[in-house]
Write a protein that holds these residues in place. Structure first.
Motif, PDB file in Angstrom:
ATOM      1  N   GLY A 101      22.042  20.035  19.520  1.00  0.00           N
ATOM      2  CA  GLY A 101      22.884  21.224  19.813  1.00  0.00           C
ATOM      3  C   GLY A 101      23.825  20.769  20.997  1.00  0.00           C
ATOM      4  O   GLY A 101      23.433  19.702  21.789  1.00  0.00           O
ATOM      5  N   THR A 102      24.880  21.390  21.002  1.00  0.00           N
ATOM      6  CA  THR A 102      25.905  21.177  22.130  1.00  0.00           C
ATOM      7  C   THR A 102      26.078  22.539  22.664  1.00  0.00           C
ATOM      8  O   THR A 102      25.815  23.798  22.298  1.00  0.00           O
ATOM      9  CB  THR A 102      27.069  20.639  21.568  1.00  0.00           C
ATOM     10  N   PRO A 103      26.688  22.497  24.009  1.00  0.00           N
ATOM     11  CA  PRO A 103      27.013  23.781  24.821  1.00  0.00           C
ATOM     12  C   PRO A 103      27.962  24.832  23.816  1.00  0.00           C
ATOM     13  O   PRO A 103      28.700  24.288  22.874  1.00  0.00           O
ATOM     14  CB  PRO A 103      27.788  23.442  25.863  1.00  0.00           C
ATOM     15  N   SER A 104      27.522  25.946  23.736  1.00  0.00           N
ATOM     16  CA  SER A 104      28.326  27.044  22.969  1.00  0.00           C
ATOM     17  C   SER A 104      29.890  26.993  23.131  1.00  0.00           C
ATOM     18  O   SER A 104      30.411  27.517  22.276  1.00  0.00           O
ATOM     19  CB  SER A 104      27.747  28.390  23.094  1.00  0.00           C
ATOM     20  N   TRP A 105      30.020  26.577  24.360  1.00  0.00           N
ATOM     21  CA  TRP A 105      31.658  26.460  24.647  1.00  0.00           C
ATOM     22  C   TRP A 105      32.364  25.517  23.978  1.00  0.00           C
ATOM     23  O   TRP A 105      33.902  25.557  23.934  1.00  0.00           O
ATOM     24  CB  TRP A 105      31.998  26.474  26.254  1.00  0.00           C
ATOM     25  N   LEU A 106      31.916  24.552  23.493  1.00  0.00           N
ATOM     26  CA  LEU A 106      32.393  23.653  22.440  1.00  0.00           C
ATOM     27  C   LEU A 106      32.389  24.246  20.928  1.00  0.00           C
ATOM     28  O   LEU A 106      31.550  24.286  20.308  1.00  0.00           O
ATOM     29  CB  LEU A 106      31.642  22.250  22.511  1.00  0.00           C
ATOM     30  N   ALA A 107      33.568  25.083  20.848  1.00  0.00           N
ATOM     31  CA  ALA A 107      33.617  25.706  19.655  1.00  0.00           C
ATOM     32  C   ALA A 107      33.487  24.961  18.300  1.00  0.00           C
ATOM     33  O   ALA A 107      32.845  25.743  17.260  1.00  0.00           O
ATOM     34  CB  ALA A 107      34.990  26.418  19.515  1.00  0.00           C
ATOM     35  N   GLU A 108      33.737  23.715  18.083  1.00  0.00           N
ATOM     36  CA  GLU A 108      33.466  23.153  16.904  1.00  0.00           C
ATOM     37  C   GLU A 108      32.462  21.895  17.185  1.00  0.00           C
ATOM     38  O   GLU A 108      32.293  21.140  16.352  1.00  0.00           O
ATOM     39  CB  GLU A 108      34.701  22.308  16.294  1.00  0.00           C
ATOM     40  N   SER A 109      31.575  22.026  18.135  1.00  0.00           N
ATOM     41  CA  SER A 109      30.250  21.284  18.410  1.00  0.00           C
ATOM     42  C   SER A 109      30.664  19.984  18.205  1.00  0.00           C
ATOM     43  O   SER A 109      31.511  19.432  19.049  1.00  0.00           O
ATOM     44  CB  SER A 109      29.188  21.711  17.283  1.00  0.00           C
ATOM     45  N   PHE A 110      29.748  19.274  17.491  1.00  0.00           N
ATOM     46  CA  PHE A 110      30.043  17.774  17.324  1.00  0.00           C
ATOM     47  C   PHE A 110      31.423  17.310  16.832  1.00  0.00           C
ATOM     48  O   PHE A 110      31.735  16.283  16.715  1.00  0.00           O
ATOM     49  CB  PHE A 110      28.850  17.052  16.247  1.00  0.00           C
ATOM     50  N   ALA A 111      32.108  18.187  16.105  1.00  0.00           N
ATOM     51  CA  ALA A 111      33.406  17.925  15.495  1.00  0.00           C
ATOM     52  C   ALA A 111      34.533  18.341  16.458  1.00  0.00           C
ATOM     53  O   ALA A 111      35.662  18.402  16.227  1.00  0.00           O
ATOM     54  CB  ALA A 111      33.567  18.633  13.855  1.00  0.00           C
ATOM     55  N   ASP A 112      34.214  18.870  17.529  1.00  0.00           N
ATOM     56  CA  ASP A 112      35.037  19.355  18.418  1.00  0.00           C
ATOM     57  C   ASP A 112      35.957  18.121  19.107  1.00  0.00           C
ATOM     58  O   ASP A 112      35.139  17.313  19.450  1.00  0.00           O
ATOM     59  CB  ASP A 112      34.569  20.201  19.684  1.00  0.00           C
TER      60      ASP A 112
END
Length: 459
Positions: A113-124
């Motif tokens: 998981g990534t921080p929720s503020w990274l809207a596209e997670s690993f693809a952000d």
């Protein structure tokens, strides 16, 4: 609070040194907090298993089993609350305490998981810089307390769940989605390693990857595992299934090859990646950004990691099947031959009775030690998870989220039908038992005693 540093507590002992064999434990630490627009419940194992409340007792229990190292999640989504903003309060308690009782922590910086503020997670587009920011800040703050770091757990599994099958954010699907997530992961991995080593020159990078063992053919277990079965394979070209199995095994190496800068134009997967959306310039950047790793972690589960591909009515179905220690030896041998760096078995366990788990402790340790005796550079072995954990289907309302077929009976059992403890997977050395007040008690099993016997008695 000031950062705990070397003056407060140092990492105890030297683990994973040449010629040593370290017994490691792992506390399941999947930590996925989806952005608001994503439809799934949070999946936070530290919270769900009661570790957040019982962490001190849990760490004491790990030490009592004879483990001298612990793979431990540092909850990136919870700590990195905003760009450049970190809340270290929880880790400032737990990490120095672990070191003070003789446990060398191997910090899992990213566990699905990534921080929720990274809207596209690993693809952000901001993912690589974000994980590098966290990794560098973590390494600087805990240098001398935690010097062993895993930049990202199981890239191949992360890509499957987040990029291929749309289970976890960013919920991409298809091989183009897989490629996009893998490229983001690889860039983030490289930048995280650079940041860690800049902040802490003594850091040890432990790269952890899952085994990829695939074969094509009929599955004798299909009659009871709820998948297509023998009839479902009719009409499927065996050569096509064999080619698919070979592709999946080849792709299993790709994330590690990318971070090590090996995917040059002549690499067997270079053309495939370009055909599925990779920009050749991005691949070239990853070659230029190559990093090294200090230890290679190999994850293998005897009844889950080996897969047979079987033709089903809507396409290929993966059937997990048990290869016991034979598969472990094959997987570790393959990793060792390909990368030629010191290795650690960083995850293994089996679901079942105490007797089955005890047998796997004995047999898997014996298999790894036989490899060591044969000259393979394996420096440790990990039971993961030391405690039972909550099945990942919890966050998806009981839907099976695994890559392989799972019977309806198993799904029903895990989701709570006829069970007092919904979603608990019995894979721990220590059993979790629900109490009247809703807490989960820790019950040491005979498998834990088998582990303790091997870990505390010199070979």
């Amino acid at each position: 609070m000031s950062a705990p540093g070397p003056a407060d507590v140092r990492t105890v002992g030297q683990v994973f040194a040449p010629g040593t064999f370290t017994f490691v434990a792992g506390i399941e630490d999947t930590c996925v907090y989806p952005p608001q627009h994503f439809a799934m419940a949070p999946l936070d194992e530290h919270e769900l298993t009661g570790h957040d409340e019982q962490w001190r007792d849990d760490l004491d229990l790990v030490a009592s089993l004879g483990a001298t190292a612990l793979r431990y999640g540092v909850d990136w989504p919870r700590v990195h609350v905003a760009p450049g903003v970190f809340d270290w309060a929880v880790l400032d308690e737990r990490l120095p305490y672990a070191a003070s009782i003789g446990i060398t922590v191997i910090a899992d910086l990213v566990h699905y998981g990534t921080p929720s503020w990274l809207a596209e997670s690993f693809a952000d587009p901001g993912y690589p810089a974000a994980i590098a920011s966290f990794a560098g800040a973590f390494a600087a703050r805990y240098a001398g307390v935690v010097d062993h770091v895993t930049p990202l757990n199981e890239p191949i599994t992360t890509a499957s769940f987040a990029g291929l099958r749309g289970v976890w954010p960013p919920a991409l699907t298809g091989w183009e989605g897989w490629t996009r997530v893998v490229l983001g992961i690889a860039a983030g991995f490289q930048q995280a390693v650079a940041a860690v080593r800049s902040a802490n020159p003594d850091a040890v990078v432990v790269h952890v990857e899952a085994s990829s063992l695939y074969t094509a053919g009929h599955d004798d277990a299909a009659g009871h595992d709820g998948a297509a079965g023998h009839d479902g394979a009719a009409g499927h070209d065996g050569a096509a299934l064999a080619a698919e199995a070979a592709l999946l095994e080849d792709l299993g190496w790709v994330p590690t090859d990318l971070v090590l800068g090996r995917v040059v134009e002549s690499h067997p997967s270079h053309t495939w990646l370009v055909e599925h959306g990779a920009d050749p310039a991005v691949l070239a950047d990853l070659v230029d950004g190559a990093v090294t790793i200090d230890l290679l972690g190999v994850n293998y589960y005897p009844d889950l990691s080996p897969r047979r591909l079987v033709g089903g009515p809507t396409g290929t179905v993966q059937h997990a099947y048990d290869r016991w220690s034979e598969g472990l030896v094959e997987s570790v041998t393959r990793f060792g031959a390909r990368y030629r760096v010191p290795m650690v078995v960083t995850e293994t366990s089996i679901e079942g009775s105490d007797a089955v788990r005890s047998a796997w402790v004995r047999d898997s340790v014996a298999a790894v030690r036989a490899l060591v005796d044969a000259g393979v550079d394996v420096r440790g072995w990990t039971w993961w998870p030391v405690f039972d954990f909550v099945d990942w289907s919890y966050a998806s309302g009981g839907r099976n989220v695994e890559e392989f077929a799972v019977s309806e009976d198993v799904v029903a059992e895990r989701s709570g039908t006829g069970s007092k403890t919904p979603y608990l997977r019995r894979m721990g050395l220590v059993r979790l038992e629900e109490q009247a007040d809703g807490t989960l008690a820790r019950v040491v099993t005979s498998a834990a005693e088998t582990y303790r016997g091997l870990a505390t008695v010199p070979r």
